[in-house]
Design a protein around this motif. Sequence first.
Motif, mmCIF file in Angstrom:
data_model
loop_
_atom_site.group_PDB
_atom_site.id
_atom_site.type_symbol
_atom_site.label_atom_id
_atom_site.label_comp_id
_atom_site.label_asym_id
_atom_site.label_seq_id
_atom_site.Cartn_x
_atom_site.Cartn_y
_atom_site.Cartn_z
ATOM 1 N N SER A 1 0.844 -1.196 0.000
ATOM 2 C CA SER A 1 0.000 0.000 0.000
ATOM 3 C C SER A 1 0.875 1.240 0.000
ATOM 4 O O SER A 1 1.758 1.386 0.855
ATOM 5 C CB SER A 1 -0.905 0.024 1.243
ATOM 6 N N ILE A 2 0.637 2.119 -0.963
ATOM 7 C CA ILE A 2 1.396 3.366 -1.067
ATOM 8 C C ILE A 2 0.412 4.510 -1.268
ATOM 9 O O ILE A 2 -0.462 4.454 -2.142
ATOM 10 C CB ILE A 2 2.393 3.333 -2.233
ATOM 11 N N ASP A 3 0.541 5.548 -0.453
ATOM 12 C CA ASP A 3 -0.272 6.756 -0.556
ATOM 13 C C ASP A 3 0.655 7.957 -0.713
ATOM 14 O O ASP A 3 1.683 8.056 -0.026
ATOM 15 C CB ASP A 3 -1.148 6.957 0.688
ATOM 16 N N ALA A 4 0.286 8.858 -1.610
ATOM 17 C CA ALA A 4 1.078 10.069 -1.830
ATOM 18 C C ALA A 4 0.150 11.283 -1.849
ATOM 19 O O ALA A 4 -0.971 11.222 -2.369
ATOM 20 C CB ALA A 4 1.843 9.995 -3.145
ATOM 21 N N ARG A 5 0.634 12.361 -1.285
ATOM 22 C CA ARG A 5 -0.130 13.612 -1.257
ATOM 23 C C ARG A 5 0.836 14.775 -1.454
ATOM 24 O O ARG A 5 1.782 14.936 -0.674
ATOM 25 C CB ARG A 5 -0.887 13.761 0.054
ATOM 26 N N LEU A 6 0.631 15.562 -2.502
ATOM 27 C CA LEU A 6 1.432 16.746 -2.781
ATOM 28 C C LEU A 6 0.500 17.943 -2.734
ATOM 29 O O LEU A 6 -0.464 18.040 -3.516
ATOM 30 C CB LEU A 6 2.096 16.657 -4.163
ATOM 31 N N GLN A 7 0.760 18.844 -1.817
ATOM 32 C CA GLN A 7 -0.105 20.007 -1.629
ATOM 33 C C GLN A 7 0.752 21.247 -1.393
ATOM 34 O O GLN A 7 1.680 21.227 -0.576
ATOM 35 C CB GLN A 7 -1.050 19.802 -0.452
ATOM 36 N N GLY A 8 0.459 22.301 -2.142
ATOM 37 C CA GLY A 8 1.229 23.521 -1.962
ATOM 38 C C GLY A 8 0.811 24.588 -2.952
ATOM 39 O O GLY A 8 -0.266 24.531 -3.553
ATOM 40 N N VAL A 9 1.714 25.555 -3.110
ATOM 41 C CA VAL A 9 1.468 26.693 -3.994
ATOM 42 C C VAL A 9 2.615 26.786 -4.985
ATOM 43 O O VAL A 9 3.790 26.743 -4.596
ATOM 44 C CB VAL A 9 1.337 28.004 -3.197
ATOM 45 N N VAL A 10 2.261 26.916 -6.267
ATOM 46 C CA VAL A 10 3.254 27.120 -7.314
ATOM 47 C C VAL A 10 3.273 28.596 -7.683
ATOM 48 O O VAL A 10 2.236 29.178 -8.031
ATOM 49 C CB VAL A 10 2.927 26.268 -8.557
#
Length: 461
Positions: free
Chosen positions: A229-238
Motif C-alpha cells: 500500500s502506497i499513498d502520496a499527497r502533494l499540496q502547496g502553492v506554485v
Amino acid sequence: MRRPACAAALLAALTAGPARAHAPDAYGFGARGAAMGGALAADATDFSASYYNPAGLAGATGLGLSLGYSYASNGLRTNGRDSGVRDVHGLSGGLVAPGEVLGVPFAFGLATFLPDDGLSRIKAIRQETPRWELYDDRLSILFLAASIAVRPLPFLELGGGVAFLASTRGRFSVTGRADALSPYDSALRHEVDADLTSIRYPQLGARVRAWDLGFVGVVYRGEAKLPLSIDARLQGVVDFAGIEVPLLYELESRTVDAFLPQQVVVGASFQRIRGLRVNLDVTWVNWSAYESPVARARAHLEASPPPEVPLDLPDDPRPTSVVPLRFEDRLVPRLGVEYAIAAAGSPREAAGQGGPGGGGARHAIEIPLRAGYVYERSPVPPQRGVMNYIDADRHTLSLGAGVVLNRPLPELPGSLRIDVHGQLSVLPEVVVEKDNPADFVGDYRADGTMVNLGATVTAAF
C-alpha cells in the motif's frame, strides 16, 4: 514543482510489482532437500523440517545447528534473448532442539532463508509486458518459520508452525511553496512514513511410521498474501512569475506484492533397506487462487488558478482494468533417492538427527549420495489476449553428495555433516500466438534453463 513531480513519478513507478513465491518453493530448502527434489514430506528431521514437514522435528535425537548457502542462475529467454530474470542467492539455516514434556517427546525448530542482495524488491511492469511471472525476483522475500512437534504415540508424530513474511505500507507527503522560475528557492517539506508489518501463515504436518517400511507424511501450507500500500499527497502553492496557483495531487495504490498459494503434500519414504531411502511426494498447489500483481491505483489533481489565468486540467486517469488471470491448480510429483555408503571406521553410537544411515550405530565416516527429479506443469493458461504472463513446464534434475563424520570429537558426540547439491531445470520452449494480429507485443517464443548450486553444514550434538 519539479522535485515533488519527480517524487510522484517515482512513487507511481513503484506501484506494480510481480507477485511471487519464495526460495524454498522454487529451489528447495537446504542442500539435502534440494538434492532429493524436495521429496522430504516423510523424511526431514533436521532444520528443513520446519518447511517440508514440521512433524519430522520429533524425529530428531539431538540438538542440531545448520547453515548453508545457495546460488541460482536463471537463464530464461524470450525470442532467444535473455529476459533479465536476476540470479538469486542467499543464506539458509536453522536449528532443531528436541526434548521431553511430561514424558512425551517434543521438539522445537527454527528455519530461515535470507537473500543476500536485499530483503525485498519491487519491479514496475505493466500487465501487457512479457515477464516470467513465477520466477522473476521470487527469491527476494525473507522466509522465517518457527515450529513445534510432538510424538504422542510411538508411530505418530504431529507438528505445526507459523511462517513469517513482511508486508509494506508507505505514505509520502510534500507540502510547501514552489518557485517555478527559481526551484532552488522553493520552501518544501517532505514527510515519509513506511511500515513493515508481519504476515503469518500456518504450516501443519503429520508423520506416521509404516512398520519397518518407512514413513508416510502429510503436510498443509497455508496461503499468504503480501499487500503493498502506497499513498502520496502533494499540496502547496506554485509561484510562476508572481502568479500563485494552489495545487493538490493525491495518489493511492494497492497491489499484491507477493502471493503464496496454499499447498497440500502427501509423501512416503521407503527405508526398509538400511542406508537406502526412496522418497515420493505429490503436492497439490492452489494456483487458481493466484491474484494479479497489477496495481489498482487512483490519482486526483486539483488546482485553483486566479480568474485571469486560464487553466484546463486533464481528467483524472481511469483506473487500470485488471484482466483476470485464471491460473490452474496443479499436482507436482517429486522423487528423491539417497544411499549412504559406509566409507570408513567401525560402527559407533552417535547422537544425531536420524539422518543418512538411520539411527543407532553408525560408521565413523559415511558418504550419502542423492538424486531427485521434479515435474512442474505450468499453471498459466495460453496468453492469447493482452496479458503476457510467461511460463513453461519445468523439469528439474538434481544430484548431491555429502560427508558425515560421526562422533569426530569428544565435544561433538553427534555428527558433523557437509552436504552439497546441484540442480538443473529445463523449461521447454512454448510458443505464444496472439488472437489479435495487431497486438503490440505480437507472437513470441519462450524457454530457458535454471542452475542451482549450494552447500549446507550441520552439526548435531
